[in-house]
Design a protein around this motif. Structure first.
Motif, PDB file in Angstrom:
ATOM      1  N   UNK A 125     -18.738  19.985 -12.725  1.00 45.36           N
ATOM      2  CA  UNK A 125     -18.862  20.850 -13.657  1.00 45.36           C
ATOM      3  C   UNK A 125     -18.611  22.324 -13.440  1.00 45.36           C
ATOM      4  N   UNK A 126     -19.200  22.660 -12.232  1.00 43.36           N
ATOM      5  CA  UNK A 126     -19.270  24.052 -11.735  1.00 43.36           C
ATOM      6  C   UNK A 126     -17.696  24.334 -11.154  1.00 43.36           C
ATOM      7  N   UNK A 127     -17.225  23.393 -10.835  1.00 36.46           N
ATOM      8  CA  UNK A 127     -15.695  23.617 -10.150  1.00 36.46           C
ATOM      9  C   UNK A 127     -14.954  23.534 -11.508  1.00 36.46           C
ATOM     10  N   UNK A 128     -15.006  23.049 -12.455  1.00 32.79           N
ATOM     11  CA  UNK A 128     -14.210  23.440 -13.728  1.00 32.79           C
ATOM     12  C   UNK A 128     -14.293  24.769 -14.262  1.00 32.79           C
ATOM     13  N   UNK A 129     -15.688  25.262 -14.294  1.00 34.09           N
ATOM     14  CA  UNK A 129     -15.857  26.531 -14.582  1.00 34.09           C
ATOM     15  C   UNK A 129     -15.249  27.563 -13.757  1.00 34.09           C
ATOM     16  N   UNK A 130     -15.281  27.308 -12.394  1.00 34.65           N
ATOM     17  CA  UNK A 130     -14.723  28.108 -11.399  1.00 34.65           C
ATOM     18  C   UNK A 130     -13.247  28.482 -11.411  1.00 34.65           C
ATOM     19  N   UNK A 131     -12.715  27.277 -12.064  1.00 31.22           N
ATOM     20  CA  UNK A 131     -11.371  27.020 -12.259  1.00 31.22           C
ATOM     21  C   UNK A 131     -10.730  27.798 -13.499  1.00 31.22           C
ATOM     22  N   UNK A 132     -11.799  28.360 -14.289  1.00 33.33           N
ATOM     23  CA  UNK A 132     -11.401  29.192 -15.521  1.00 33.33           C
ATOM     24  C   UNK A 132     -11.220  28.147 -16.659  1.00 33.33           C
ATOM     25  N   UNK A 133     -12.075  26.965 -16.569  1.00 31.88           N
ATOM     26  CA  UNK A 133     -12.090  26.170 -17.836  1.00 31.88           C
ATOM     27  C   UNK A 133     -13.191  26.390 -18.943  1.00 31.88           C
ATOM     28  N   UNK A 134     -13.733  27.798 -18.971  1.00 35.44           N
ATOM     29  CA  UNK A 134     -14.590  28.188 -19.804  1.00 35.44           C
ATOM     30  C   UNK A 134     -14.104  28.011 -21.326  1.00 35.44           C
ATOM     31  N   UNK A 135     -14.974  27.236 -22.102  1.00 37.17           N
ATOM     32  CA  UNK A 135     -14.785  27.129 -23.480  1.00 37.17           C
ATOM     33  C   UNK A 135     -13.587  26.606 -23.705  1.00 37.17           C
ATOM     34  N   UNK A 136     -12.998  25.492 -22.798  1.00 38.36           N
ATOM     35  CA  UNK A 136     -11.621  25.005 -23.220  1.00 38.36           C
ATOM     36  C   UNK A 136     -11.698  23.506 -23.570  1.00 38.36           C
ATOM     37  N   UNK A 137     -13.136  22.940 -23.758  1.00 43.28           N
ATOM     38  CA  UNK A 137     -13.025  21.630 -23.897  1.00 43.28           C
ATOM     39  C   UNK A 137     -13.761  21.484 -25.530  1.00 43.28           C
ATOM     40  N   UNK A 138     -13.623  20.199 -26.327  1.00 46.50           N
ATOM     41  CA  UNK A 138     -13.999  19.806 -27.575  1.00 46.50           C
ATOM     42  C   UNK A 138     -15.271  19.173 -27.325  1.00 46.50           C
ATOM     43  N   UNK A 139     -15.597  18.342 -26.670  1.00 43.36           N
ATOM     44  CA  UNK A 139     -16.602  17.517 -26.660  1.00 43.36           C
ATOM     45  C   UNK A 139     -17.269  16.917 -25.445  1.00 43.36           C
ATOM     46  N   UNK A 149     -30.620  16.436 -16.754  1.00 48.29           N
ATOM     47  CA  UNK A 149     -29.855  16.730 -18.278  1.00 48.29           C
ATOM     48  C   UNK A 149     -29.811  18.074 -18.704  1.00 48.29           C
ATOM     49  N   UNK A 150     -30.902  18.980 -18.399  1.00 48.87           N
ATOM     50  CA  UNK A 150     -30.666  20.123 -19.151  1.00 48.87           C
ATOM     51  C   UNK A 150     -29.769  21.012 -18.081  1.00 48.87           C
ATOM     52  N   UNK A 151     -29.528  20.897 -16.809  1.00 51.65           N
ATOM     53  CA  UNK A 151     -28.525  21.634 -16.115  1.00 51.65           C
ATOM     54  C   UNK A 151     -27.146  21.029 -16.443  1.00 51.65           C
ATOM     55  N   UNK A 152     -27.114  19.704 -17.010  1.00 57.82           N
ATOM     56  CA  UNK A 152     -25.715  19.350 -17.503  1.00 57.82           C
ATOM     57  C   UNK A 152     -25.412  19.999 -18.770  1.00 57.82           C
TER      58      UNK A 152
END
Length: 220
Positions: A125-139, A149-152
């Motif tokens: 998940x952190x790698x996705x954010x680092x790759x610029x995927x912020x606010x790009x998923x729906x679900x 759980x809370x960190x996820x």
């Protein structure tokens, strides 16, 4: 009529399934195969999978995340509900269990929609954010180690677009959440997660008494 959720005995539960479950043969085969496994209770209930499929279709979701794959029932439900150009990012650390999932993704003709990352979910998940995927998923669907759980949830919240939904499994934890004698790490983590989520004004929430408890959190 009732002003509260009914308790489902075995007969009423069987009626629920007979009256509403539309389970494709490939999902039924996977569920039956998983039932023979030592950790079969890790699989979601079929009516929960169908509910999540309906939710994904109602949202018009195209990009989704799953944390905790096991043998793949929930991810297969999601992949089948997504459009042909949809995508599900699957996070797990078990090659043994996800190899079964991958086999059924292929059998169902949805493997092209699935990206499996065999690594700690937080890292993925952190790698996705680092790759610029912020606010790009729906679900997103969270069904993995309870202590994380809370960190996820926090990472998924960043990855979800406004209006996106996070579904969190096992929030009733087989009733242990109200058992004062249950103080193991997983039960404590679920209790704490539920308390924190109720207070989180960044989302709209609803805890549904389906299967082992499913909370939906919609990002504002």
């Amino acid at each position: 009529m009732s002003n509260r959720t009914l308790n489902l005995d075995e007969s009423l539960y069987e009626y629920l399934l007979s009256a509403s479950l539309r389970e494709p043969p490939v999902l039924k085969r996977l569920r039956e195969q998983t039932a023979k496994a030592a950790m079969a209770n890790m699989q979601i209930a079929p009516e929960q999978g169908q509910f999540m499929q309906l939710l994904i279709k109602l949202m018009g979701a195209k990009r989704t995340i799953e944390i905790g794959v096991f043998t793949g029932y929930s991810s297969l439900c999601t992949a089948l509900a997504l459009p042909d150009d949809g995508e599900i990012v699957c996070c797990d650390i078990s090659e043994k269990w996800t190899s079964i999932a991958a086999d059924f993704w292929l059998k169902a003709g949805v493997s092209h929609k699935v990206k499996l990352y065999l690594a700690p979910a937080q890292e993925t998940l952190e790698n996705l954010l680092a790759a610029g995927e912020y606010e790009s998923f729906d679900f997103a669907f969270i069904d993995a180690d309870k202590s994380s759980y809370w960190r996820y949830y926090e990472l998924c919240l960043q990855l979800l677009r406004p209006g996106g939904v996070i579904a969190v499994d096992n929030v009733l934890w087989d009733g242990k959440v109200i058992d004062e004698s249950a103080n193991d790490a997983d039960t404590l983590a679920i209790r704490q997660f539920n308390l924190q989520l109720k207070a989180d004004t960044r989302v709209d929430i609803s805890l549904l008494p389906i299967a082992d408890g499913l909370t939906l959190a919609r990002k504002k």
